[in-house]
Motif scaffolding. Structure first.
Motif, short mmCIF file in Angstrom:
data_model
loop_
_atom_site.label_atom_id
_atom_site.label_comp_id
_atom_site.label_asym_id
_atom_site.label_seq_id
_atom_site.Cartn_x
_atom_site.Cartn_y
_atom_site.Cartn_z
N SER A 1 112.28 -67.62 36.10
CA SER A 1 113.33 -67.63 37.14
C SER A 1 113.37 -66.30 37.88
CB SER A 1 114.68 -67.95 36.51
OG SER A 1 114.69 -69.24 35.93
N GLU A 2 113.22 -65.22 37.15
CA GLU A 2 113.23 -63.89 37.77
C GLU A 2 112.06 -63.70 38.73
OE1 GLU A 2 113.27 -61.30 34.44
OE2 GLU A 2 115.46 -61.34 34.19
N ASN A 3 111.01 -64.49 38.55
CA ASN A 3 109.85 -64.41 39.43
C ASN A 3 109.78 -65.60 40.40
OD1 ASN A 3 107.81 -62.11 38.46
ND2 ASN A 3 108.85 -62.93 36.65
N ASP A 4 110.97 -66.25 40.59
CA ASP A 4 111.06 -67.40 41.52
C ASP A 4 110.07 -68.50 41.18
OD1 ASP A 4 113.11 -66.16 43.01
OD2 ASP A 4 111.62 -65.01 44.13
N LEU A 5 109.88 -68.73 39.88
CA LEU A 5 108.97 -69.77 39.42
C LEU A 5 109.75 -70.85 38.68
CD1 LEU A 5 106.15 -67.44 38.03
CD2 LEU A 5 106.18 -68.61 40.25
N LYS A 6 109.17 -72.04 38.66
CA LYS A 6 109.81 -73.16 37.98
C LYS A 6 109.04 -73.51 36.71
CE LYS A 6 111.56 -75.29 42.22
NZ LYS A 6 111.57 -76.52 43.06
N LEU A 7 109.74 -74.18 35.83
CA LEU A 7 109.09 -74.65 34.60
C LEU A 7 108.54 -76.04 34.87
CD1 LEU A 7 111.23 -72.44 33.68
CD2 LEU A 7 111.11 -73.54 31.43
N GLU A 8 107.34 -76.08 35.41
CA GLU A 8 106.72 -77.36 35.75
C GLU A 8 105.21 -77.23 35.62
OE1 GLU A 8 107.90 -78.15 39.74
OE2 GLU A 8 106.64 -76.58 40.61
N SER A 9 104.56 -78.36 35.35
CA SER A 9 103.12 -78.36 35.21
C SER A 9 102.48 -78.26 36.59
CB SER A 9 102.65 -79.64 34.51
OG SER A 9 101.25 -79.67 34.39
N ARG A 10 101.59 -77.30 36.72
CA ARG A 10 100.93 -77.08 38.01
C ARG A 10 99.45 -76.79 37.79
NH1 ARG A 10 104.20 -76.08 42.37
NH2 ARG A 10 102.50 -74.93 43.37
N GLY A 11 98.63 -77.22 38.76
CA GLY A 11 97.21 -76.91 38.73
C GLY A 11 96.45 -77.82 37.78
N ASN A 12 95.19 -77.44 37.58
CA ASN A 12 94.30 -78.23 36.72
C ASN A 12 93.66 -77.29 35.70
OD1 ASN A 12 92.86 -80.40 35.74
ND2 ASN A 12 91.17 -80.14 37.19
N ASN A 13 94.48 -76.78 34.82
CA ASN A 13 94.03 -75.83 33.82
C ASN A 13 94.20 -76.42 32.42
OD1 ASN A 13 96.92 -75.12 33.04
ND2 ASN A 13 96.89 -74.58 35.23
N TRP A 14 93.82 -75.64 31.41
CA TRP A 14 93.88 -76.17 30.04
C TRP A 14 95.30 -76.48 29.61
CZ3 TRP A 14 96.25 -73.91 25.75
CH2 TRP A 14 96.70 -72.58 25.91
N LEU A 15 96.27 -75.70 30.07
CA LEU A 15 97.66 -75.99 29.73
C LEU A 15 98.16 -77.25 30.42
CD1 LEU A 15 99.17 -72.39 29.70
CD2 LEU A 15 99.24 -74.03 27.81
N ALA A 16 97.67 -77.52 31.62
CA ALA A 16 98.05 -78.75 32.31
C ALA A 16 97.56 -79.97 31.54
CB ALA A 16 97.49 -78.76 33.73
N ALA A 17 96.36 -79.85 30.95
CA ALA A 17 95.85 -80.94 30.12
C ALA A 17 96.73 -81.15 28.89
CB ALA A 17 94.41 -80.64 29.70
N VAL A 18 97.18 -80.03 28.29
CA VAL A 18 98.10 -80.12 27.15
C VAL A 18 99.39 -80.80 27.58
CG1 VAL A 18 99.52 -78.77 25.54
CG2 VAL A 18 97.15 -78.12 25.95
N TYR A 19 99.90 -80.42 28.73
CA TYR A 19 101.16 -80.99 29.22
C TYR A 19 101.03 -82.50 29.40
CZ TYR A 19 105.27 -81.79 32.08
OH TYR A 19 106.47 -82.26 32.57
N ARG A 20 99.93 -82.96 29.99
CA ARG A 20 99.75 -84.40 30.19
C ARG A 20 99.72 -85.15 28.86
NH1 ARG A 20 96.25 -82.40 34.25
NH2 ARG A 20 94.44 -82.58 32.86
N GLN A 21 99.08 -84.55 27.89
CA GLN A 21 99.02 -85.19 26.58
C GLN A 21 100.40 -85.21 25.91
OE1 GLN A 21 95.95 -82.70 24.98
NE2 GLN A 21 94.31 -84.11 25.55
N MET A 22 101.16 -84.16 26.13
CA MET A 22 102.50 -84.10 25.55
C MET A 22 103.40 -85.17 26.15
SD MET A 22 102.57 -81.78 23.24
CE MET A 22 104.33 -81.57 23.07
N ILE A 23 103.29 -85.39 27.43
CA ILE A 23 104.11 -86.40 28.09
C ILE A 23 103.80 -87.79 27.55
CG2 ILE A 23 104.55 -87.55 30.31
CD1 ILE A 23 105.88 -84.84 30.03
N GLN A 24 102.53 -87.98 27.16
CA GLN A 24 102.10 -89.27 26.61
C GLN A 24 102.40 -89.37 25.11
OE1 GLN A 24 97.96 -89.35 27.58
NE2 GLN A 24 98.32 -89.54 29.78
N GLY A 25 103.02 -88.35 24.57
CA GLY A 25 103.36 -88.37 23.15
C GLY A 25 102.19 -88.00 22.27
#
Length: 279
Positions: A252-276
C-alpha cells in the motif's frame, strides 16, 4: 518354589559369580560372561541398564549375540542393545544394532521399533538451525521408512509428527539463509532461498513469512508484478497472519495492490491456489 523366586536366586547367583569373574580394562570393570546361559546375561544387562550403566548394558546384550548367535535371546539382546546405545547417546552404535535387527529379522514384531530407533539415531542429533542439515535429510528418509513400511505400528504416529518437525527444520534453515541475504541487500540470493520454502516446504509454518520476504525483495528490485502476486497469495491463504498485514502495508505504501499480475512463477502458484491445489 515360585518362578519369580527361582529367577531371583538365579540372578543373585549370577551377580555373585560375575563379580568374582570381573576383570579390569582401562580402569573399567567388565564381567566375563563366557559359560553363562543367555537368560542370565540378559538379566545382568537389564540390571546394568536400570542402574544407568548403558555402555556396559549394551556390551552385555552384545555378548548374548556373540555367544548364542541363533537363539531367541540373541534377537532380544540385539534390539535391547540398540536401545541401550541410544539411551547412552551413542547414535552410530545404536543405528548399527538397529540396522542389523531390521536386516536379520524384518518380519519380527520388533522390526518396526528397530526401524524407529534407527530413525531416532538421526533425529535426536538435529539441534539448532545453524548446523549442517545432512542429518535432517537422513532423519526424514528413515522416518518415512517407518511410516511407509509399518503404517499400522505404534511408532507410525510418532514418526509422522517427527517427520513434520524435521521438515519444518529444513524450511527454517532456508529462511535463516534468506534473511541473511536480505539484510545484506543481496535480493536475488534471498529470493532463491524464499522460493525454495514456497515451492518445496509449503506445508511448514514458514510459508507465510517466505511470501512476505519475497514481496520485500521484489519491491526492492522493482519487480512489482511479483511483489503484488506474493501479497495476493498471502491474502488468499494467510490473511490472519502478521505477514499478510506487513505485506499489505508495504504494498500500500508503494501504491501497489495485492493481486496476481504478470506471468511469473508466483502467478503460477496463485492460479493453482485458486483451484485449491498447491505445487
Amino acid at each position: 518354589m515360585t518362578l519369580r523366586k527361582s529367577r531371583s536366586i538365579l540372578f543373585g547367583a549370577l551377580t555373585a559369580v560375575t563379580v568374582l569373574a570381573a576383570c579390569e580394562n582401562n580402569g573399567k570393570v567388565y564381567f566375563d560372561v563366557d559359560g553363562f546361559p543367555p537368560e542370565q546375561i540378559f538379566e545382568r544387562a537389564e540390571h546394568e541398564l536400570s542402574n544407568n550403566n548403558e555402555d556396559e548394558a549394551a556390551r552385555l546384550f552384545g555378548e548374548i549375540e556373540r555367544l548364542y548367535p541363533y537363539s531367541e535371546w540373541a534377537k532380544r539382546g540385539l534390539i535391547m542393545q540398540a536401545f541401550a546405545y541410544h539411551r547412552d547417546a551413542d547414535y552410530a552404535a545404536s543405528r548399527g544394532a538397529a540396522q542389523r535387527y531390521v536386516d536379520f529379522y524384518p518380519a519380527d514384531e520388533d522390526a518396526a521399533y528397530a526401524q524407529y530407533l534407527l530413525a531416532l539415531s538421526y533425529y535426536d542429533q538435529i539441534d539448532e538451525v545453524g548446523r549442517d542439515q545432512g542429518l535432517t535429510f537422513q532423519a526424514l528418509q528413515a522416518l518415512r521408512t517407518v511410516i511407509e513400511r509399518y503404517p499400522d505400528s505404534e511408532y507410525a504416529k510418532s514418526s509422522i509428527l517427527k517427520f513434520d518437525l524435521a521438515f519444518d527444520h529444513l524450511a527454517a534453515k532456508e529462511m535463516e539463509i534468506g534473511r541473511f541475504y536480505l539484510k545484506r541487500k543481496q535480493y536475488t540470493a534471498a529470493i532463491n532461498r524464499f522460493r525454495v520454502v514456497v515451492e518445496q516446504f509449503q506445508t511448514t509454518s514458514h510459508t507465510a513469512e517466505a511470501l512476505h520476504r519475497l514481496a520485500e525483495s521484489y519491491v526492492a528490485l522493482g519487480l512489482l508484478d511479483e511483489a503484488q502476486t506474493a501479497g495476493a497469495i498471502l491474502g488468499h491463504n494467510f490473511r490472519s497472519t502478521e505477514w499478510y498485514a506487513d505485506s499489505f502495508k508495504l504494498l500500500s505504501e508503494n501504491d501497489l495492490k495485492l493481486e496476481s499480475r504478470g506471468n511469473n512463477w508466483l502467478a503460477a502458484v496463485y492460479r493453482q491456489m485458486i483451484q485449491g491445489k498447491w505445487l
